[in-house]
Design an enzyme around this catalytic site. Structure first.
Site, mmCIF file in Angstrom:
data_model
loop_
_atom_site.group_PDB
_atom_site.id
_atom_site.type_symbol
_atom_site.label_atom_id
_atom_site.label_comp_id
_atom_site.label_asym_id
_atom_site.label_seq_id
_atom_site.Cartn_x
_atom_site.Cartn_y
_atom_site.Cartn_z
ATOM 1 N N ARG A 189 10.934 -2.256 10.965
ATOM 2 C CA ARG A 189 9.879 -1.765 11.833
ATOM 3 C C ARG A 189 9.735 -2.667 13.055
ATOM 4 O O ARG A 189 9.810 -3.873 12.951
ATOM 5 C CB ARG A 189 8.554 -1.738 11.062
ATOM 6 N N ARG A 245 11.378 -7.364 5.638
ATOM 7 C CA ARG A 245 11.240 -5.975 5.192
ATOM 8 C C ARG A 245 12.195 -4.993 5.896
ATOM 9 O O ARG A 245 12.325 -5.010 7.109
ATOM 10 C CB ARG A 245 9.787 -5.545 5.439
ATOM 11 N N ARG A 257 -1.231 -8.494 13.305
ATOM 12 C CA ARG A 257 -1.666 -7.477 12.328
ATOM 13 C C ARG A 257 -2.493 -8.121 11.222
ATOM 14 O O ARG A 257 -3.478 -7.543 10.762
ATOM 15 C CB ARG A 257 -0.445 -6.745 11.744
ATOM 16 N N ARG A 314 -9.520 1.626 8.239
ATOM 17 C CA ARG A 314 -9.112 0.265 8.605
ATOM 18 C C ARG A 314 -10.291 -0.527 9.163
ATOM 19 O O ARG A 314 -10.154 -1.701 9.461
ATOM 20 C CB ARG A 314 -8.049 0.310 9.716
ATOM 21 N N LYS A 371 0.816 -1.215 0.000
ATOM 22 C CA LYS A 371 0.000 0.000 0.000
ATOM 23 C C LYS A 371 0.854 1.271 0.000
ATOM 24 O O LYS A 371 0.595 2.183 -0.771
ATOM 25 C CB LYS A 371 -0.904 0.062 1.251
#
Ligand code: AMP
Length: 223
Positions: free
Chosen positions: A160, A127, A171, A88, A13
């Protein structure tokens, strides 16, 4: 144009919202980035949000909705906005609809970036992100040329805090329980554009822009 980019954590996103915002000359509003910036500046907002973020849960709607409504009132949002990570859940989607209607505007299109769950887990676990320009890298699939440094701006890369295995699982659980129902909400509103999010960044970006462009041409010829 008011565009929402919808998708699971790891769907791309952030990257794709930046591409669309640049193309449409619209503001890019990423609620996750706003919360992380607040954390760096140690603001009151961050104090309220941090415990939820650490657990991979949604920050309460009152806090998130207030933050977004204040943000969309800023002058750079008059030409349009690309929303990334917001709404969300249903309450946020309804709040956004109401706020835009009051200004005589509406969410024009919702791009749903579809990626399989196996691919999402793989992407999130490797990531790395640039601290300065937010460009994402992947330890295996798209490593930076120099370890720890951003190819684009030379910024420092970091992982992160909520990209750990346990938090990623939470999540994704939150996404399927609370955010995925928005696919139905926007389908019923006739606004959903589903795009295959697997493949290279440029390839997916082109699919998204083609899908938005195609839907607008369709709208014009019907109207
Ligand atoms: P993201 O960068 O979009 O993955 O967001 C990181 C974290 O920020 C999420 O796991 C939530 O804790 C929080 N967050 C971001 N956007 C929202 C939102 N629209 N509503 C509630 N919490 C959010």
């Amino acid at each position: 144009m008011y565009i929402v980019i919808l998708g699971a954590p790891g769907a791309g996103k952030g990257t794709q919202a930046a591409v669309v915002a640049e193309k449409l000359k619209a503001a890019h509003i990423a609620t996750g980035d706003m919360f992380r910036e607040a954390q760096e500046q140690e603001t009151e907002l961050a104090r309220q949000a941090v415990s939820y973020m650490e657990k991979g849960q949604l920050v309460p709607d009152e806090i998130t909705i207030r933050m977004v409504l204040e943000r969309i009132a800023a002058p750079d949002c008059v030409n349009g906005v690309v929303f990334d990570g917001f709404p969300r859940n249903l309450k946020q989607a309804e709040a956004l609809d109401e706020a835009l209607v009051e200004q005589g505007k509406t969410v024009d299109k919702v791009v749903y970036i579809k990626v399989s769950e196996t691919e999402l887990l793989e992407r999130l676990s490797g990531r790395w992100i640039c601290r300065q320009c937010q460009t994402p890298y992947h330890a295996l699939n798209s490593p930076p040329k120099t370890p720890g440094k951003c190819d684009r701006c030379g910024g420092e890369l970091y992982q992160r805090a909520d990209d750990t295995v346990e938090t990623v699982k939470e999540r994704l659980r939150v996404y399927f329980a609370q955010t995925a129902p928005l696919i139905d909400y926007y389908t019923r509103a006739g606004k959903l554009l589903e795009v295959d999010g697997e493949g290279g960044v440029d390839e997916v970006g082109e699919r998204i822009l083609a899908s938005i462009g195609g839907s607008l041409i369709g709208q014009r010829s019907r109207g």
